[in-house]
Design an enzyme around this catalytic site. Structure first.
Site, PDB file in Angstrom:
ATOM      1  N   ASN A   1      31.140  42.531  39.632  1.00 41.67           N
ATOM      2  CA  ASN A   1      30.014  41.648  39.978  1.00 41.67           C
ATOM      3  C   ASN A   1      30.433  40.390  40.741  1.00 41.67           C
ATOM      4  O   ASN A   1      29.727  39.930  41.629  1.00 41.67           O
ATOM      5  CB  ASN A   1      29.217  41.279  38.725  1.00 41.67           C
ATOM      6  CG  ASN A   1      30.071  40.630  37.643  1.00 41.67           C
ATOM      7  OD1 ASN A   1      31.268  40.893  37.525  1.00 41.67           O
ATOM      8  ND2 ASN A   1      29.461  39.789  36.834  1.00 41.67           N
TER       9      ASN A   1
ATOM     10  N   GLU B   1      36.831  39.333  28.261  1.00 41.95           N
ATOM     11  CA  GLU B   1      35.572  38.683  28.593  1.00 41.95           C
ATOM     12  C   GLU B   1      34.563  39.795  28.819  1.00 41.95           C
ATOM     13  O   GLU B   1      34.614  40.512  29.825  1.00 41.95           O
ATOM     14  CB  GLU B   1      35.710  37.805  29.843  1.00 41.95           C
ATOM     15  CG  GLU B   1      34.599  36.760  29.922  1.00 41.95           C
ATOM     16  CD  GLU B   1      33.877  36.737  31.239  1.00 41.95           C
ATOM     17  OE1 GLU B   1      32.649  36.967  31.219  1.00 41.95           O
ATOM     18  OE2 GLU B   1      34.510  36.502  32.268  1.00 41.95           O
TER      19      GLU B   1
ATOM     20  N   CYS C   1      27.003  38.171  33.292  1.00 42.53           N
ATOM     21  CA  CYS C   1      27.003  38.197  31.830  1.00 42.53           C
ATOM     22  C   CYS C   1      26.371  36.959  31.223  1.00 42.53           C
ATOM     23  O   CYS C   1      25.991  36.970  30.057  1.00 42.53           O
ATOM     24  CB  CYS C   1      28.434  38.337  31.304  1.00 42.53           C
ATOM     25  SG  CYS C   1      29.262  39.852  31.792  1.00 42.53           S
TER      26      CYS C   1
ATOM     27  N   GLU D   1      38.665  31.673  29.792  1.00 43.23           N
ATOM     28  CA  GLU D   1      38.955  31.503  31.203  1.00 43.23           C
ATOM     29  C   GLU D   1      38.816  30.007  31.530  1.00 43.23           C
ATOM     30  O   GLU D   1      38.215  29.245  30.771  1.00 43.23           O
ATOM     31  CB  GLU D   1      37.960  32.288  32.066  1.00 43.23           C
ATOM     32  CG  GLU D   1      37.719  33.722  31.624  1.00 43.23           C
ATOM     33  CD  GLU D   1      38.650  34.716  32.264  1.00 43.23           C
ATOM     34  OE1 GLU D   1      39.758  34.315  32.667  1.00 43.23           O
ATOM     35  OE2 GLU D   1      38.272  35.892  32.356  1.00 43.23           O
TER      36      GLU D   1
END
Length: 479
Positions: A153, A249, A283, A457
C-alpha cells in the site's frame, strides 16, 4: 507523460519475459495493464543475498554513527534528486494520485534524514559504579543481517520506515517488497547500491516462498514484516524455530470517536477526506466512526456531503482524491465485504459498488445500521469503506471503540479537556490523535497493540528495535 524509469542493472537482473516459468506481471491498477514482468527469486538467490549481507556486516557493523549518518543523508539527497521518477513509478504501480505520491517521496527523504540524525544521539544508562569497585557501561550493538518484508500500500515509505533505522543501527539488510508493487523498491535499491558498500543492502524479488526462506534462515537475526494478521502469526511461529526477533506491523480497524461538543463540520470533513486516501488501503484509516447519539444526524449529513465531493479517478487527474484499489482480487474482496454487510442488514448511505471503467475502482462507500459483532466492524476491509455507528454515552462509545481485536490507531474528537484526557488514556491503540487523524511525525513512535502486532516504527525507538543491548562491567585493579 515520460516513460517510467525501469532501466538499470537491478531492473535488468530481475526483468524477464512474460512466459518464463518464474515470471509474474506487475500491473497498473488504474488500467489493469502490465507495466513489466519480473521473476521470482528461488531459495538459492535468497541464500546468496544473506551470504552477501553476512560478509558485508563484518565491515558495516563496525562503522561509526557518523559514517552511517552520512550514508543515509546521501540516500536522502539521491531520493530527492530523482523524486519525480520515484513519484511517477509509485503512482503508476499503486494507483495513487501523482500529487500524493510526490508528497510521499518528500516525506520519505525526511525519514532518512531523521534517522541520520537520531543515530548520532544515542541514549543509554549512564556509565557508573553501581557496585563497589566495579564500573558498568552499556553498548547498543547491531544485530547482524535483518530481513525486511514490506507491503504494497505504501511500498517505498514502508520500506524506508524499516530500512533507515536498520542501516542506522549498523545492520545489513535483505529486503523483499510485495510482488504487486516492487518497482519503487527496485529503483531505490539500485540507487542505494551506488552509495552503500557492496552487500549492505540486498534486494530479493519474490513471493511468500522467498519470504518464508528469509524467516527460516538461521543467519537472519530479525525479521520485520508489515502485512496482514494471518501472515504475521505465521512469521512469528516460524521465527520461533531459530529464536530470531520479530517485528510486526499488522492490520487495524481504527475508530474515530466523535462527541457532540466537537466541531462537527471540521470532524466530518477531515475524517471523510482521511478515510478514503489511498483508496482506504491504510491500516490506520478512520474506517469506524462512532458518534455520540445527539450529534449523529448532523455529523452524518456533513460526512456524506464531503464524501459526495471526493473524486475517485485516474492517478494523473489533478482532481482525483483517490484512485483504484490494488488488484482485481482485492476489488472482489472489498465488494464481498460490502455485499455481506448489506445482506446482514447494513444500510448503504453512499457508494457500495465498483466503478464501471478499466482498472480496479470502487466507489467511496459509507455504511450504517451495523452491529458491533458484524464482520464489517470486526474485520479489516482495507478499502474505501467506512461504517458510522451511534452510541448513547461515554461508556458505550469507549466499549465500542475498544471492542475489536486490533489496536493500531484511533482518534478522539471533542472540546472537553477531561474527556480528551480520559479517552486518549483508555483507548487501547498504539497511536491516539486528538481532533485530527492520520498525522505522523518521524520523531514519534508508531506501532500497535493486540492483533495489530508489536514493535515500533519511526522515532529513535526504531533504532533500538534493530539493536541489541550489551552490559559491560569492569573491575578496578585496586578498589
Amino acid at each position: 507523460m515520460p516513460a517510467l524509469p525501469l532501466n538499470g542493472p537491478l531492473f535488468d537482473h530481475w526483468r524477464t519475459t512474460p512466459d518464463a516459468e518464474s515470471a509474474f506481471a506487475v500491473l497498473n491498477p488504474a488500467t489493469g495493464e502490465v507495466i513489466t514482468s519480473l521473476r521470482k527469486a528461488d531459495a538459492e538467490e535468497v541464500d546468496a543475498a544473506v551470504a552477501k549481507a553476512t560478509a558485508a556486516f563484518e565491515t558495516w557493523g563496525r562503522t561509526t554513527p557518523a559514517e552511517r549518518s552520512a550514508a543515509l543523508l546521501a540516500l536522502a539527497d539521491g531520493l530527492e534528486a530523482a523524486g519525480e521518477d520515484f513519484a511517477r513509478l509509485e503512482s503508476a504501480n499503486v494507483g495513487k494520485p501523482l500529487a500524493q505520491a510526490r508528497e510521499e517521496i518528500a516525506y520519505d527523504a525526511d525519514v532518512l534524514r531523521f534517522m541520520a540524525g537520531a543515530v548520532r544521539v544515542p541514549h543509554a544508562m549512564a556509565t557508573g559504579e553501581y557496585l563497589p569497585g566495579r564500573t558498568s557501561l552499556v553498548r547498543r550493538d547491531p544485530l547482524g543481517v535483518v530481513g525486511l518484508i514490506t507491503p504494497w500500500n505504501y511500498p517505498l515509505m514502508e520500506a524506508l520506515w524499516k530500512l533507515a533505522p536498520a542501516l542506522a543501527a549498523g545492520n545489513t539488510v535483505v529486503i523483499k517488497p510485495a510482488t504487486v508493487t516492487p518497482l519503487s523498491t527496485v529503483l531505490f535499491t539500485q540507487m542505494a547500491q551506488e552509495v552503500l558498500p557492496e552487500g549492505v543492502l540486498n534486494l530479493v524479488v519474490g513471493d511468500r516462498t522467498a519470504g518464508q526462506v528469509m524467516v527460516d534462515h538461521p543467519d537472519i537475526r530479525l525479521v520485520s514484516l508489515t502485512g496482514d494478521g494471518a501472515t504475521g502469526k505465521k512469521v512469528a511461529a516460524s521465527a520461533a524455530a531459530t529464536l530470531k526477533r520479530v517485528h510486526l506491523e499488522l492490520g487495524g480497524k481504527g475508530p474515530a470517536v466523535v462527541f457532540a461538543d466537537a466541531q462537527l463540520e471540521t470532524a466530518a470533513t477531515e475524517l471523510a477526506q482521511t478515510a478514503f486516501l489511498n483508496a482506504g488501503q491504510d491500516c490506520s484509516q478512520p474506517c469506524r466512526v462512532i458518534v455520540e447519539d445527539s450529534a449523529y444526524e448532523a455529523f452524518t449529513a456533513a460526512y456524506l456531503k464531503t464524501v459526495a465531493g471526493l473524486a475517485c479517478g485516474a492517478p494523473d487527474d489533478e482532481d482525483s482524491h483517490f484512485g483504484p484499489v490494488i488488484s482485481q482480487r482485492h476489488l472482489e474482496s472489498v465488494e464481498g465485504f460490502v455485499e455481506r454487510a448489506r445482506a446482514a442488514g447494513a444500510t448503504v448511505l453512499a457508494g457500495g459498488r465498483r466503478i464501471d471503467r478499466p482498472g480496479f475502482f470502487h466507489e467511496p462507500t459509507v455504511l450504517t445500521d451495523v452491529r458491533q459483532d458484524d464482520e464489517i466492524i470486526q474485520s479489516e476491509v482495507f478499502g474505501p469503506v467506512v461504517t458510522i455507528q451511534r452510541a448513547a454515552d461515554d461508556e458505550e462509545i469507549l466499549a465500542m471503540a475498544n471492542g475489536v481485536e486490533y489496536g493500531l490507531a484511533a482518534s478522539v474528537w471533542t472540546s472537553d479537556v477531561d474527556r480528551a484526557l480520559r479517552f486518549t488514556r483508555d483507548l487501547a491503540f498504539g497511536t491516539v490523535w486528538l481532533n485530527q487523524h492520520l498525522v505522523v511525525a518521524n520523531e514519534m513512535p508508531f506501532g500497535g497493540f493486540g492483533q495489530s502486532g508489536y514493535g515500533k516504527e519511526l522515532s529513535a525507538h526504531a533504532i533500538d528495535e534493530y539493536s541489541q543491548v550489551k552490559h559491560i562491567m569492569l573491575k578496578a585493579a585496586h578498589g
